[in-house]
Scaffold this motif. Structure first.
Motif, PDB file in Angstrom:
ATOM      1  N   GLY A 184     -87.142   2.487 -16.803  1.00  0.00           N
ATOM      2  CA  GLY A 184     -86.228   2.584 -15.678  1.00  0.00           C
ATOM      3  C   GLY A 184     -86.915   2.708 -14.334  1.00  0.00           C
ATOM      4  N   VAL A 185     -86.322   2.050 -13.347  1.00  0.00           N
ATOM      5  CA  VAL A 185     -86.766   2.159 -11.952  1.00  0.00           C
ATOM      6  C   VAL A 185     -85.597   2.528 -11.045  1.00  0.00           C
ATOM      7  N   CYS A 186     -84.419   2.721 -11.624  1.00  0.00           N
ATOM      8  CA  CYS A 186     -83.198   2.896 -10.832  1.00  0.00           C
ATOM      9  C   CYS A 186     -82.811   4.343 -10.572  1.00  0.00           C
ATOM     10  N   HIS A 187     -83.505   5.289 -11.175  1.00  0.00           N
ATOM     11  CA  HIS A 187     -83.234   6.681 -10.833  1.00  0.00           C
ATOM     12  C   HIS A 187     -83.791   6.970  -9.452  1.00  0.00           C
ATOM     13  N   GLU A 188     -83.168   7.914  -8.733  1.00  0.00           N
ATOM     14  CA  GLU A 188     -83.618   8.237  -7.377  1.00  0.00           C
ATOM     15  C   GLU A 188     -85.053   8.760  -7.336  1.00  0.00           C
ATOM     16  N   HIS A 189     -85.527   9.331  -8.442  1.00  0.00           N
ATOM     17  CA  HIS A 189     -86.871   9.883  -8.486  1.00  0.00           C
ATOM     18  C   HIS A 189     -87.844   9.001  -9.260  1.00  0.00           C
ATOM     19  N   ALA A 190     -87.427   7.821  -9.647  1.00  0.00           N
ATOM     20  CA  ALA A 190     -88.263   6.964 -10.492  1.00  0.00           C
ATOM     21  C   ALA A 190     -89.581   6.611  -9.821  1.00  0.00           C
ATOM     22  N   SER A 191     -89.538   6.242  -8.549  1.00  0.00           N
ATOM     23  CA  SER A 191     -90.775   5.857  -7.870  1.00  0.00           C
ATOM     24  C   SER A 191     -91.713   7.047  -7.726  1.00  0.00           C
ATOM     25  N   GLY A 192     -91.150   8.240  -7.574  1.00  0.00           N
ATOM     26  CA  GLY A 192     -91.977   9.441  -7.495  1.00  0.00           C
ATOM     27  C   GLY A 192     -92.690   9.719  -8.803  1.00  0.00           C
ATOM     28  N   LYS A 193     -92.037   9.421  -9.922  1.00  0.00           N
ATOM     29  CA  LYS A 193     -92.639   9.677 -11.224  1.00  0.00           C
ATOM     30  C   LYS A 193     -93.793   8.716 -11.495  1.00  0.00           C
ATOM     31  N   ILE A 194     -93.585   7.428 -11.181  1.00  0.00           N
ATOM     32  CA  ILE A 194     -94.672   6.478 -11.440  1.00  0.00           C
ATOM     33  C   ILE A 194     -95.845   6.748 -10.507  1.00  0.00           C
ATOM     34  N   THR A 195     -95.548   7.205  -9.296  1.00  0.00           N
ATOM     35  CA  THR A 195     -96.621   7.551  -8.354  1.00  0.00           C
ATOM     36  C   THR A 195     -97.448   8.720  -8.887  1.00  0.00           C
ATOM     37  N   ALA A 196     -96.755   9.722  -9.433  1.00  0.00           N
ATOM     38  CA  ALA A 196     -97.467  10.876  -9.998  1.00  0.00           C
ATOM     39  C   ALA A 196     -98.326  10.461 -11.185  1.00  0.00           C
ATOM     40  N   LEU A 197     -97.788   9.625 -12.055  1.00  0.00           N
ATOM     41  CA  LEU A 197     -98.555   9.170 -13.220  1.00  0.00           C
ATOM     42  C   LEU A 197     -99.787   8.380 -12.795  1.00  0.00           C
TER      43      LEU A 197
ATOM     44  N   THR B  35     -75.525  -0.059 -15.878  1.00  0.00           N
ATOM     45  CA  THR B  35     -74.087  -0.268 -15.621  1.00  0.00           C
ATOM     46  C   THR B  35     -73.417   0.950 -14.990  1.00  0.00           C
ATOM     47  N   THR B  36     -74.148   2.050 -14.833  1.00  0.00           N
ATOM     48  CA  THR B  36     -73.566   3.277 -14.284  1.00  0.00           C
ATOM     49  C   THR B  36     -74.034   3.452 -12.838  1.00  0.00           C
ATOM     50  N   PRO B  37     -73.417   4.377 -12.079  1.00  0.00           N
ATOM     51  CA  PRO B  37     -73.757   4.533 -10.662  1.00  0.00           C
ATOM     52  C   PRO B  37     -75.246   4.752 -10.414  1.00  0.00           C
ATOM     53  N   LYS B  38     -75.768   4.048  -9.415  1.00  0.00           N
ATOM     54  CA  LYS B  38     -77.181   4.187  -9.054  1.00  0.00           C
ATOM     55  C   LYS B  38     -77.323   4.024  -7.552  1.00  0.00           C
ATOM     56  N   PHE B  39     -78.451   4.579  -7.036  1.00  0.00           N
ATOM     57  CA  PHE B  39     -78.693   4.532  -5.598  1.00  0.00           C
ATOM     58  C   PHE B  39     -80.053   3.938  -5.270  1.00  0.00           C
ATOM     59  N   SER B  40     -80.902   3.771  -6.289  1.00  0.00           N
ATOM     60  CA  SER B  40     -82.273   3.298  -6.076  1.00  0.00           C
ATOM     61  C   SER B  40     -82.586   2.152  -7.018  1.00  0.00           C
ATOM     62  N   GLY B  41     -83.808   1.630  -6.870  1.00  0.00           N
ATOM     63  CA  GLY B  41     -84.290   0.596  -7.779  1.00  0.00           C
ATOM     64  C   GLY B  41     -84.660  -0.712  -7.116  1.00  0.00           C
ATOM     65  N   LYS B  42     -84.337  -0.854  -5.851  1.00  0.00           N
ATOM     66  CA  LYS B  42     -84.612  -2.136  -5.187  1.00  0.00           C
ATOM     67  C   LYS B  42     -86.075  -2.282  -4.782  1.00  0.00           C
ATOM     68  N   ASN B  43     -86.730  -1.193  -4.439  1.00  0.00           N
ATOM     69  CA  ASN B  43     -88.124  -1.241  -4.005  1.00  0.00           C
ATOM     70  C   ASN B  43     -89.046  -1.131  -5.216  1.00  0.00           C
TER      71      ASN B  43
END
Length: 337
Positions: free
Chosen positions: A10-23, A43-51
């Motif tokens: 997943g990349v669509c969670h609001e904190h997804a980019s922060g997690k991959i950055t930490a890893l 298919t459920t509500p999301k706010f991130s994932g475009k970047n």
């Protein structure tokens, strides 16, 4: 020791980019085998994932490829909020250690199934609450448990902000529990760790001025303990705000704001004591904590130790269940019992 093979689903969670950055900041511990782009499948509500820039150079995979990757040991589950638990259940069935983001869905029974399954399989499971690696919060948990400021009778904290514009308000409006469901859980994780199970949880879910009533973007919850009340607030219409914490006890008061910072400057905490306590004399104290460079690096360091059998998780399955039990009551999904 060999690096731990991990993938991010997943990349669509609001904190997804922060997690991959930490890893990516922990190459000595983790080998990132790939990432699943869930933009087309969520298919459920999301706010991130475009970047997708934070994932540059990593291998794109399907979820099926990740779950069947030879030698994979762990996954970071970073799909949108209400897809987290179903995705994590599939990871559990493949006996994978997990870091899963928050909140743990709108179905408490399904989350219980996930935690029970991880417990039965002895799988490391870590919730991605953003203050767990924060040294100021760790100090406050210890101060409450060890009664540095005496018997705590009052906690006030907020998760207010003013980012995201109208798009964020529309996003929050898709959750019945609004912003308390989405962000209040971070504070609830702290309170449950420090204070345990409350006697009562009462939600107050409001819309900010000028917003439709269906958008619960100005929320409060009160958690009641035998001799203490905890007031948690979260609003997405708070211009110029600094998130804050105040903890009052029979011997003194702790206050700090902002709750975190990543500009190279320390978080400063004010400790006021009416009498000598612990190693502190009575009077006013300013505590400065080492600057953080990342919210999640310390969590992933702990996860690596747990996977290797070098440590036990700081937070138990029972704690994680309690946090979500409180969260759903604080966000109006359930009645507290």
């Amino acid at each position: 020791m060999e690096k731990i093979k991990i993938a991010q689903i997943g990349v669509c969670h609001e904190h997804a980019s922060g997690k991959i950055t930490a890893l990516r900041r922990l190459p000595e511990l983790f080998e990132i085998v790939g990432v699943v782009d869930d933009n087309a499948t969520s298919t459920t509500p999301k706010f991130s994932g475009k970047n997708l820039q934070p994932y540059e150079g990593l291998k794109w995979m399907t979820e099926e490829e990740v779950l069947n990757y030879p030698g994979l040991q762990a996954v970071a589950v970073e799909v949108p909020n209400n897809e987290l638990v179903p995705t994590a259940l599939r990871c559990m069935e493949h006996n994978l250690a997990m870091h899963m983001d928050k909140p743990a869905g709108e179905d408490l029974a399904l989350y219980r199934k996930l935690l029970d399954g991880c417990r039965e399989r002895n799988l490391p499971f870590q919730m991605g609450f953003m203050f767990r690696g924060n040294p100021a919060f760790q100090f406050c948990i210890a101060a409450i448990r060890e009664k540095l400021i005496g018997e705590v009778f009052e906690i006030e904290a907020d998760m207010n902000h003013n980012y995201g514009g109208d798009e964020y308000q529309e996003y929050i409006g898709k959750f019945r529990g609004g912003i308390m469901y989405n962000l209040g859980c971070h504070l609830i994780d702290f309170v449950a760790a420090a204070m345990g199970r409350p006697e009562k949880v009462t939600p107050f879910l409001k819309s900010a001025p000028g917003c439709p009533e269906t958008i619960r973007n100005s929320c409060m919850a009160v958690l009641e303990y035998p001799h203490a009340s905890v007031t948690l607030r979260s609003s997405s219409r708070a211009p110029g705000c600094q998130r804050r914490m105040r903890i009052a006890g029979s011997k003194g008061v702790i206050e700090f704001s902002p709750l975190e910072r990543f500009d190279g400057r320390p978080v400063e905490l004010s400790l006021s004591l009416g009498e000598n306590s612990g190693s502190f004399p009575a009077g006013e104290h300013t505590l400065r904590f080492l600057p953080q460079t990342d919210r999640y690096v310390e969590q992933f360091k702990e996860l690596a130790k747990v996977i290797r059998g070098e440590a036990q998780s700081t937070y138990s399955y029972d704690h994680d269940y309690l946090v979500h039990e409180i969260t759903l009551a604080a966000a109006g999904y359930t009645q507290w019992r």
